[in-house]
Motif scaffolding. Structure first.
Motif, PDB file in Angstrom:
ATOM      1  N   SER A  84       1.224  -7.486  -2.048  1.00  0.00           N
ATOM      2  CA  SER A  84       0.665  -6.267  -1.447  1.00  0.00           C
ATOM      3  C   SER A  84       1.777  -5.288  -1.104  1.00  0.00           C
ATOM      4  N   ALA A  85       2.867  -5.817  -0.528  1.00  0.00           N
ATOM      5  CA  ALA A  85       4.005  -4.962  -0.191  1.00  0.00           C
ATOM      6  C   ALA A  85       4.605  -4.344  -1.443  1.00  0.00           C
ATOM      7  N   ASP A  86       4.707  -5.116  -2.515  1.00  0.00           N
ATOM      8  CA  ASP A  86       5.259  -4.594  -3.773  1.00  0.00           C
ATOM      9  C   ASP A  86       4.371  -3.495  -4.356  1.00  0.00           C
ATOM     10  N   PHE A  87       3.054  -3.653  -4.220  1.00  0.00           N
ATOM     11  CA  PHE A  87       2.120  -2.638  -4.711  1.00  0.00           C
ATOM     12  C   PHE A  87       2.329  -1.331  -3.942  1.00  0.00           C
ATOM     13  N   VAL A  88       2.461  -1.442  -2.623  1.00  0.00           N
ATOM     14  CA  VAL A  88       2.694  -0.247  -1.792  1.00  0.00           C
ATOM     15  C   VAL A  88       4.020   0.405  -2.171  1.00  0.00           C
ATOM     16  N   LYS A  89       5.034  -0.403  -2.436  1.00  0.00           N
ATOM     17  CA  LYS A  89       6.336   0.146  -2.842  1.00  0.00           C
ATOM     18  C   LYS A  89       6.208   1.007  -4.096  1.00  0.00           C
ATOM     19  N   GLN A  90       5.398   0.546  -5.056  1.00  0.00           N
ATOM     20  CA  GLN A  90       5.186   1.340  -6.272  1.00  0.00           C
ATOM     21  C   GLN A  90       4.652   2.722  -5.935  1.00  0.00           C
ATOM     22  N   CYS A 122      -7.057   0.201   1.686  1.00  0.00           N
ATOM     23  CA  CYS A 122      -6.856   0.719   3.043  1.00  0.00           C
ATOM     24  C   CYS A 122      -5.372   0.863   3.352  1.00  0.00           C
ATOM     25  N   ALA A 123      -4.561  -0.093   2.874  1.00  0.00           N
ATOM     26  CA  ALA A 123      -3.121  -0.027   3.108  1.00  0.00           C
ATOM     27  C   ALA A 123      -2.513   1.206   2.455  1.00  0.00           C
ATOM     28  N   VAL A 124      -2.875   1.459   1.208  1.00  0.00           N
ATOM     29  CA  VAL A 124      -2.338   2.622   0.494  1.00  0.00           C
ATOM     30  C   VAL A 124      -2.779   3.914   1.169  1.00  0.00           C
ATOM     31  N   ASN A 125      -4.043   3.997   1.550  1.00  0.00           N
ATOM     32  CA  ASN A 125      -4.540   5.227   2.172  1.00  0.00           C
ATOM     33  C   ASN A 125      -3.896   5.470   3.541  1.00  0.00           C
ATOM     34  N   SER A 126      -3.667   4.418   4.304  1.00  0.00           N
ATOM     35  CA  SER A 126      -3.024   4.607   5.613  1.00  0.00           C
ATOM     36  C   SER A 126      -1.553   4.995   5.449  1.00  0.00           C
ATOM     37  N   VAL A 127      -0.873   4.411   4.453  1.00  0.00           N
ATOM     38  CA  VAL A 127       0.518   4.792   4.177  1.00  0.00           C
ATOM     39  C   VAL A 127       0.588   6.248   3.720  1.00  0.00           C
ATOM     40  N   PHE A 172      -7.301   0.890  -7.326  1.00  0.00           N
ATOM     41  CA  PHE A 172      -6.560   1.916  -8.051  1.00  0.00           C
ATOM     42  C   PHE A 172      -5.895   2.861  -7.056  1.00  0.00           C
ATOM     43  N   ALA A 173      -4.628   3.157  -7.294  1.00  0.00           N
ATOM     44  CA  ALA A 173      -3.936   4.223  -6.578  1.00  0.00           C
ATOM     45  C   ALA A 173      -3.825   5.389  -7.537  1.00  0.00           C
ATOM     46  N   LEU A 174      -4.247   6.569  -7.088  1.00  0.00           N
ATOM     47  CA  LEU A 174      -4.321   7.728  -7.967  1.00  0.00           C
ATOM     48  C   LEU A 174      -3.672   8.941  -7.328  1.00  0.00           C
ATOM     49  N   VAL A 184      -4.010   7.559 -12.707  1.00  0.00           N
ATOM     50  CA  VAL A 184      -3.742   6.269 -12.075  1.00  0.00           C
ATOM     51  C   VAL A 184      -2.231   6.049 -11.963  1.00  0.00           C
ATOM     52  N   LEU A 185      -1.766   5.785 -10.736  1.00  0.00           N
ATOM     53  CA  LEU A 185      -0.367   5.464 -10.502  1.00  0.00           C
ATOM     54  C   LEU A 185      -0.119   3.968 -10.643  1.00  0.00           C
ATOM     55  N   ALA A 186      -1.060   3.175 -10.159  1.00  0.00           N
ATOM     56  CA  ALA A 186      -0.951   1.721 -10.238  1.00  0.00           C
ATOM     57  C   ALA A 186      -2.346   1.132 -10.064  1.00  0.00           C
ATOM     58  N   ALA A 187      -2.517  -0.071 -10.564  1.00  0.00           N
ATOM     59  CA  ALA A 187      -3.814  -0.738 -10.456  1.00  0.00           C
ATOM     60  C   ALA A 187      -3.609  -2.233 -10.279  1.00  0.00           C
ATOM     61  N   HIS A 188      -4.484  -2.833  -9.489  1.00  0.00           N
ATOM     62  CA  HIS A 188      -4.490  -4.286  -9.333  1.00  0.00           C
ATOM     63  C   HIS A 188      -5.888  -4.797  -9.661  1.00  0.00           C
ATOM     64  N   MET A 189      -5.978  -5.703 -10.616  1.00  0.00           N
ATOM     65  CA  MET A 189      -7.253  -6.236 -11.080  1.00  0.00           C
ATOM     66  C   MET A 189      -7.486  -7.627 -10.529  1.00  0.00           C
ATOM     67  N   LEU A 190      -8.751  -7.934 -10.238  1.00  0.00           N
ATOM     68  CA  LEU A 190      -9.150  -9.265  -9.813  1.00  0.00           C
ATOM     69  C   LEU A 190     -10.321  -9.732 -10.663  1.00  0.00           C
ATOM     70  N   GLY A 191     -10.317 -11.002 -11.006  1.00  0.00           N
ATOM     71  CA  GLY A 191     -11.430 -11.556 -11.763  1.00  0.00           C
ATOM     72  C   GLY A 191     -11.268 -11.334 -13.256  1.00  0.00           C
ATOM     73  N   PRO A 192     -12.243 -11.770 -14.015  1.00  0.00           N
ATOM     74  CA  PRO A 192     -12.199 -11.605 -15.478  1.00  0.00           C
ATOM     75  C   PRO A 192     -12.501 -10.164 -15.880  1.00  0.00           C
TER      76      PRO A 192
END
Length: 225
Positions: A84-90, A122-127, A172-174, A184-192
């Motif tokens: 999560s921290a690495d995603f925010v760093k991006q 929520c983390a990205v939006n608060s940052v 998605f961070a946009l 899209v700046l970065a994306a994290h996918m979950l599931g198939p």
């Protein structure tokens, strides 16, 4: 947007609540909460910077980004706090003019007080809010949207856990580009997540990024008054 009925997207009865300047003695702080009696998510972020950087972490051509992501309660999340921290760093790397402050650091502290889904958004939006409020070096105004695609086929925005586990989901961070479109700046996918699901999830995020951006700007205006 081809392939998605924007009006059919559900918010899963979780309202996005935003606040700025929620902590004292920081260069910027903000919180993002998804309100729900049973499935709340709450994240608070703050930052300091530019500040002195430990010598071993200094970069001669840009500022160093340091992110501490922690939780008030233990969880069995498959997406770790480090990830999560690495995603925010991006996102911060896209957002700040880091070359302007070589050999210094921007330090972020993110506390997840409750997580019933969509905490990363929520983390990205608060940052993002904390940075816009407190830093003159911001070059982008990112927003984050999380989307789930349950078996019903209708995308759910800022989904709770039950929707996330029911099918593929993504955060998605946009950012709004000079071409007047969200990218899209970065994306994290979950599931198939196959190609079709990925396209549907991204289309839903892009379609509702303007709404989230308006909410972030409204939170900033409330803080100024």
């Amino acid at each position: 947007i081809p392939g998605i009925d924007v009006m059919s997207v559900s918010f899963a009865q979780r309202e996005l609540d935003l606040a700025v300047s929620v902590l004292l003695q920081t260069d910027g702080s903000a919180s993002a909460r998804l309100s729900h009696l049973r499935y709340p998510t709450a994240v608070t972020a703050s930052f300091f910077g530019p500040v002195n950087c430990p010598r071993r972490l200094e970069q001669f051509d840009r500022a160093t980004i340091q992110v501490d992501f922690s939780r008030s309660e233990k969880t069995d999340r498959t997406f770790s706090d480090t990830a999560s921290a690495d995603f925010v760093k991006q996102i911060v790397a896209h957002t700040l003019n880091l070359p302007r402050h070589p050999c210094t650091a921007f330090r972020f502290s993110i506390l997840c007080e409750a997580d019933h889904g969509s905490a990363l958004a929520c983390a990205v939006n608060s940052v993002a809010l904390a940075l816009v409020q407190g830093s003159p070096d911001i070059t982008e105004f990112p927003v984050a949207v999380s989307v789930a695609l349950p078996p019903s086929g209708e995308p759910i925005l800022f989904p709770a856990d039950d929707a996330i586990t029911a099918g593929p989901s993504a955060t998605f961070a946009l950012a709004y580009g000079h071409d007047h479109h969200f990218h899209v700046l970065a994306a994290h996918m979950l599931g198939p997540v196959d190609a079709t699901a990925c396209e549907t999830l991204q289309a839903a995020a892009v379609a509702h990024a303007p709404t989230v951006r308006k909410q972030l700007k409204a939170a900033l205006k409330r803080a100024i008054k």
